[in-house]
Design a protein around this motif. Structure first.
Motif, PDB file in Angstrom:
ATOM      1  N   ARG A  84       0.832  -1.205   0.000  1.00  0.00           N
ATOM      2  CA  ARG A  84       0.000   0.000   0.000  1.00  0.00           C
ATOM      3  C   ARG A  84       0.867   1.256   0.000  1.00  0.00           C
ATOM      4  N   PRO A  85       0.324   2.395  -0.431  1.00  0.00           N
ATOM      5  CA  PRO A  85       1.059   3.666  -0.342  1.00  0.00           C
ATOM      6  C   PRO A  85       1.436   3.954   1.107  1.00  0.00           C
ATOM      7  N   VAL A  86       2.626   4.524   1.300  1.00  0.00           N
ATOM      8  CA  VAL A  86       3.118   4.780   2.655  1.00  0.00           C
ATOM      9  C   VAL A  86       2.171   5.691   3.429  1.00  0.00           C
ATOM     10  N   ALA A  87       1.595   6.688   2.749  1.00  0.00           N
ATOM     11  CA  ALA A  87       0.689   7.623   3.433  1.00  0.00           C
ATOM     12  C   ALA A  87      -0.494   6.891   4.053  1.00  0.00           C
ATOM     13  N   LYS A  88      -1.031   5.900   3.339  1.00  0.00           N
ATOM     14  CA  LYS A  88      -2.171   5.148   3.864  1.00  0.00           C
ATOM     15  C   LYS A  88      -1.766   4.297   5.063  1.00  0.00           C
ATOM     16  N   VAL A  89      -0.552   3.758   5.016  1.00  0.00           N
ATOM     17  CA  VAL A  89      -0.059   2.957   6.133  1.00  0.00           C
ATOM     18  C   VAL A  89       0.078   3.825   7.377  1.00  0.00           C
ATOM     19  N   ILE A  90       0.719   4.988   7.203  1.00  0.00           N
ATOM     20  CA  ILE A  90       0.907   5.899   8.337  1.00  0.00           C
ATOM     21  C   ILE A  90      -0.443   6.344   8.890  1.00  0.00           C
ATOM     22  N   SER A  91      -1.366   6.650   7.991  1.00  0.00           N
ATOM     23  CA  SER A  91      -2.692   7.080   8.412  1.00  0.00           C
ATOM     24  C   SER A  91      -3.394   5.999   9.231  1.00  0.00           C
ATOM     25  N   GLY A  92      -3.279   4.757   8.780  1.00  0.00           N
ATOM     26  CA  GLY A  92      -3.900   3.652   9.500  1.00  0.00           C
ATOM     27  C   GLY A  92      -3.317   3.463  10.888  1.00  0.00           C
ATOM     28  N   TRP A 112      12.804   8.812   2.468  1.00  0.00           N
ATOM     29  CA  TRP A 112      11.932   9.890   2.950  1.00  0.00           C
ATOM     30  C   TRP A 112      12.123  11.152   2.112  1.00  0.00           C
ATOM     31  N   GLU A 113      13.180  11.221   1.289  1.00  0.00           N
ATOM     32  CA  GLU A 113      13.356  12.367   0.397  1.00  0.00           C
ATOM     33  C   GLU A 113      12.153  12.484  -0.539  1.00  0.00           C
ATOM     34  N   GLU A 114      11.753  11.378  -1.142  1.00  0.00           N
ATOM     35  CA  GLU A 114      10.626  11.437  -2.070  1.00  0.00           C
ATOM     36  C   GLU A 114       9.343  11.770  -1.326  1.00  0.00           C
ATOM     37  N   ILE A 115       9.311  11.433  -0.042  1.00  0.00           N
ATOM     38  CA  ILE A 115       8.136  11.734   0.764  1.00  0.00           C
ATOM     39  C   ILE A 115       8.048  13.230   1.039  1.00  0.00           C
ATOM     40  N   THR A 116       9.158  13.831   1.504  1.00  0.00           N
ATOM     41  CA  THR A 116       9.116  15.214   1.961  1.00  0.00           C
ATOM     42  C   THR A 116       9.312  16.232   0.846  1.00  0.00           C
ATOM     43  N   LYS A 117       9.971  15.847  -0.238  1.00  0.00           N
ATOM     44  CA  LYS A 117      10.237  16.801  -1.316  1.00  0.00           C
ATOM     45  C   LYS A 117       9.161  16.760  -2.399  1.00  0.00           C
ATOM     46  N   GLY A 118       8.368  15.725  -2.380  1.00  0.00           N
ATOM     47  CA  GLY A 118       7.303  15.640  -3.366  1.00  0.00           C
ATOM     48  C   GLY A 118       5.992  16.096  -2.774  1.00  0.00           C
ATOM     49  N   SER A 119       4.924  15.455  -3.204  1.00  0.00           N
ATOM     50  CA  SER A 119       3.600  15.852  -2.738  1.00  0.00           C
ATOM     51  C   SER A 119       3.138  14.992  -1.574  1.00  0.00           C
ATOM     52  N   PHE A 120       4.053  14.228  -0.987  1.00  0.00           N
ATOM     53  CA  PHE A 120       3.669  13.278   0.051  1.00  0.00           C
ATOM     54  C   PHE A 120       3.001  13.951   1.244  1.00  0.00           C
ATOM     55  N   VAL A 121       3.548  15.071   1.681  1.00  0.00           N
ATOM     56  CA  VAL A 121       2.986  15.746   2.851  1.00  0.00           C
ATOM     57  C   VAL A 121       1.528  16.119   2.605  1.00  0.00           C
ATOM     58  N   ASN A 122       1.240  16.641   1.401  1.00  0.00           N
ATOM     59  CA  ASN A 122      -0.141  16.984   1.077  1.00  0.00           C
ATOM     60  C   ASN A 122      -1.030  15.746   1.038  1.00  0.00           C
TER      61      ASN A 122
END
Length: 224
Positions: A84-92, A112-122
């Motif tokens: 699953r996408p990391v954002a969904k895992v963290i949310s769960g 975590w670079e792709e997480i914080t530098k991309g649209s992951f935070v949003n």
């Protein structure tokens, strides 16, 4: 048995991925949890199953488990073989443990670079509750050793057994005894630094000076 924290209305989740800065993130989360006197959780997610982790990944897992015990974390959560996408895992996880603050790192060294530098935070903000705060921690590209020695990002290396000891090399050859990660001291033209390897789930490190290991290695080889 875990002691009951004073601020059960607050709960902190630290998200770590593989790299030397994971320890710094955990320490930051522990500091926040201590100030708030609230529960601390540590999460790592990987798309690979645990039995396919290399020596480097296994080493970090062991280190983080030890830190979790040292800092009296409520739980160290490792989710492997995750598609699953990391954002969904963290949310769960945030929902399951009533998390109110999430700590992630911003670094060019790891995923975590792709997480914080991309649209992951949003994406994460859309996934999680509006009552959860996200802390993005800027991290160094180097790690610190004893006596404030700085090391470059680790690279895969091997120890070659020779007559007079062990020599560091970076290509897999015959007679290789150990596989691990080499951290070179910053500011040196030679291969001086630390070599870390894992044996039976435990992490070991030895000092290297001009390609040769200067510490004794009593543990059996970790390559067959």
């Amino acid at each position: 048995m875990k002691k009951v924290k004073g601020r059960m209305d607050e709960s902190i989740l630290v998200c770590v991925y593989y790299g030397p800065n994971g320890e710094r993130l955990i320490r930051r989360g522990h500091k926040m949890a201590s100030m708030l006197n609230c529960p601390l959780y540590i999460l790592t997610v990987d798309p690979l199953p645990y039995d396919r982790f290399d020596a480097e990944k296994s080493g970090y897992i062991e280190q983080w488990k030890e830190l979790s015990k040292e800092f009296d974390a409520e739980e160290f959560i490792m989710i492997d073989n995750e598609k699953r996408p990391v954002a969904k895992v963290i949310s769960g996880i945030a929902q399951k443990y009533n998390i109110t603050q999430i700590v992630i790192g911003q670094t060019a060294q790891n995923r975590w670079e792709e997480i914080t530098k991309g649209s992951f935070v949003n994406v994460l903000l859309r996934e999680i509750s509006s009552f959860i705060d996200i802390h993005i921690v800027a991290l160094d590209r180097t790690i610190k050793g004893g006596e404030d020695i700085a090391y470059e990002t680790g690279v895969r290396g091997y120890l070659l057994k020779e007559k007079d000891g062990y020599r560091l090399c970076f290509t897999c050859q015959k007679h290789i005894s150990h596989e691990g990660i080499f951290y070179k001291e910053i500011g040196t033209d030679f291969n001086n630094g630390l070599f870390k390897f894992v044996h039976n789930g435990k992490t070991y490190q030895v000092h290297v000076t001009e390609d040769y290991v200067v510490d004794s290695i009593e543990e059996p080889l970790n390559i067959m």
